[in-house]
Design an enzyme around this catalytic site. Structure first.
Site, PDB file in Angstrom:
ATOM      1  N   GLU A  40       0.915  -1.128   0.106  1.00  0.00           N
ATOM      2  CA  GLU A  40      -0.022   0.164   0.151  1.00  0.00           C
ATOM      3  C   GLU A  40       1.047   1.001  -0.144  1.00  0.00           C
ATOM      4  O   GLU A  40       1.734   1.066   0.822  1.00  0.00           O
ATOM      5  CB  GLU A  40      -0.899   0.175   1.164  1.00  0.00           C
ATOM      6  CG  GLU A  40      -1.900   1.458   1.145  1.00  0.00           C
ATOM      7  CD  GLU A  40      -2.768   0.995   2.624  1.00  0.00           C
ATOM      8  OE1 GLU A  40      -2.509  -0.051   3.511  1.00  0.00           O
ATOM      9  OE2 GLU A  40      -2.323   2.437   3.562  1.00  0.00           O
ATOM     10  N   ARG A  44       1.381  10.360   0.508  1.00  0.00           N
ATOM     11  CA  ARG A  44       1.901  11.263   2.291  1.00  0.00           C
ATOM     12  C   ARG A  44       2.960  11.465   1.487  1.00  0.00           C
ATOM     13  O   ARG A  44       3.383  13.042   2.031  1.00  0.00           O
ATOM     14  CB  ARG A  44       2.059  10.392   3.431  1.00  0.00           C
ATOM     15  CG  ARG A  44       0.980   9.460   4.377  1.00  0.00           C
ATOM     16  CD  ARG A  44       0.939   9.083   4.672  1.00  0.00           C
ATOM     17  NE  ARG A  44       1.306   8.469   5.114  1.00  0.00           N
ATOM     18  CZ  ARG A  44       0.708   6.529   5.904  1.00  0.00           C
ATOM     19  NH1 ARG A  44       1.298   7.220   7.357  1.00  0.00           N
ATOM     20  NH2 ARG A  44      -0.580   6.342   6.871  1.00  0.00           N
ATOM     21  N   LYS A 128     -10.965  -1.099   6.540  1.00  0.00           N
ATOM     22  CA  LYS A 128      -9.814  -0.698   7.059  1.00  0.00           C
ATOM     23  C   LYS A 128      -9.615  -0.191   8.738  1.00  0.00           C
ATOM     24  O   LYS A 128     -11.018   0.876   9.027  1.00  0.00           O
ATOM     25  CB  LYS A 128      -8.322   0.331   6.734  1.00  0.00           C
ATOM     26  CG  LYS A 128      -7.438   0.308   8.010  1.00  0.00           C
ATOM     27  CD  LYS A 128      -6.524   2.351   6.618  1.00  0.00           C
ATOM     28  CE  LYS A 128      -5.339   2.463   7.548  1.00  0.00           C
ATOM     29  NZ  LYS A 128      -4.328   2.992   6.676  1.00  0.00           N
TER      30      LYS A 128
HETATM   31  C1  3PG Z   1      -0.842   3.908   8.649  1.00  0.00           C
HETATM   32  O1  3PG Z   1      -1.049   4.534   7.559  1.00  0.00           O
HETATM   33  O2  3PG Z   1      -1.670   2.451   7.286  1.00  0.00           O
HETATM   34  C2  3PG Z   1      -0.092   3.903   9.134  1.00  0.00           C
HETATM   35  O3  3PG Z   1       0.822   4.668   9.419  1.00  0.00           O
HETATM   36  C3  3PG Z   1       0.549   2.128   9.776  1.00  0.00           C
HETATM   37  O4  3PG Z   1       0.610   1.883  10.745  1.00  0.00           O
HETATM   38  P1  3PG Z   1       2.006   1.311  11.538  1.00  0.00           P
HETATM   39  O5  3PG Z   1       3.366   2.678  10.786  1.00  0.00           O
HETATM   40  O6  3PG Z   1       1.449   1.491  12.924  1.00  0.00           O
HETATM   41  O7  3PG Z   1       2.453   0.351  11.204  1.00  0.00           O
END
Ligand code: 3PG
Length: 208
Positions: A40, A44, A128
């Protein structure tokens, strides 16, 4: 391709933040070699669109999607670049409508019953759950599953090698998202061997 089924088979969706397009292919290779041909790629950074395009073209066997999609313009760019699915951090009516209209798989971010009601209105069945750890983790997923028996979850946020096994035991969980095997500092330092190692470790834990 049934994307939900594919994601359920893969069990983990690496959430990637790429600062530079040049890192897209080595990162894709590290994920593939580690046994996890899925990413994914988050909108950003300015490198997201080009990185999706490069990975989707070079690695047709890889399931490349776009994350952190917050508006329709980004969704269009992602799909044009080759993204096979969209992930949004929260529920956006406009992005969801666009995806549903064109048959693009979308996993909207939710953490409340109200947002799950929106999901139902659009006929979607996988959310999600974000940010998972901060919003109560597995306990919250169990509680939300009672009134929404037809919904399954992709928890993301705070998932790591230490807790993924527990999450994946719950049948309501289709897969877990996370960035622990693709940390920004590893990408910036070009430590793709370490990314491959962490990816292989994650795959092993997911299968256990
Ligand atoms: C996301 O956007 O899904 C999160 O930033 C991922 O979360 P994590 O960095 O705690 O795995």
């Amino acid at each position: 391709m049934d994307i939900n089924k594919k994601i359920e088979e893969l069990k983990i969706v690496p959430v990637v933040v790429l600062q530079e397009e040049k890192d897209a292919l080595p990162l894709g290779k590290a994920l593939i070699d580690g046994g996890l041909p899925v990413a994914e790629v988050t909108f950003r950074t300015a490198a997201a669109e080009g990185s999706i395009r490069a990975m989707a073209k070079e690695y047709p066997e890889m399931l490349v999607g776009a994350g952190t999609v917050t508006n329709v313009e980004q969704a269009k760019k992602a799909v044009a670049a080759g993204a096979k699915f969209l992930v949004t951090p929260g529920f956006s009516r406009t992005v969801t409508e666009y995806a549903v209209k064109y048959g693009i798989p979308i996993f909207p971010g939710v953490c409340t019953p109200t947002e799950l009601m929106f999901l139902l209105e659009y006929g979607l069945t996988v959310a999600k759950f974000f940010p998972a750890a901060q919003y109560g983790g597995l306990d919250t997923i169990k509680a939300l599953s009672a009134p929404f028996p037809g919904i399954r979850f992709m928890p993301t946020g705070g998932i790591n090698a230490g807790n993924i096994g527990e999450y994946l035991k719950n049948p309501k969980i289709i897969a877990c998202g996370g960035s622990w095997m693709v940390k920004g500092d590893l990408i910036a330092a070009g430590k793709f061997d370490e990314i491959r190692r962490l990816t292989a470790e994650a795959v092993k834990l997911a299968k256990a």
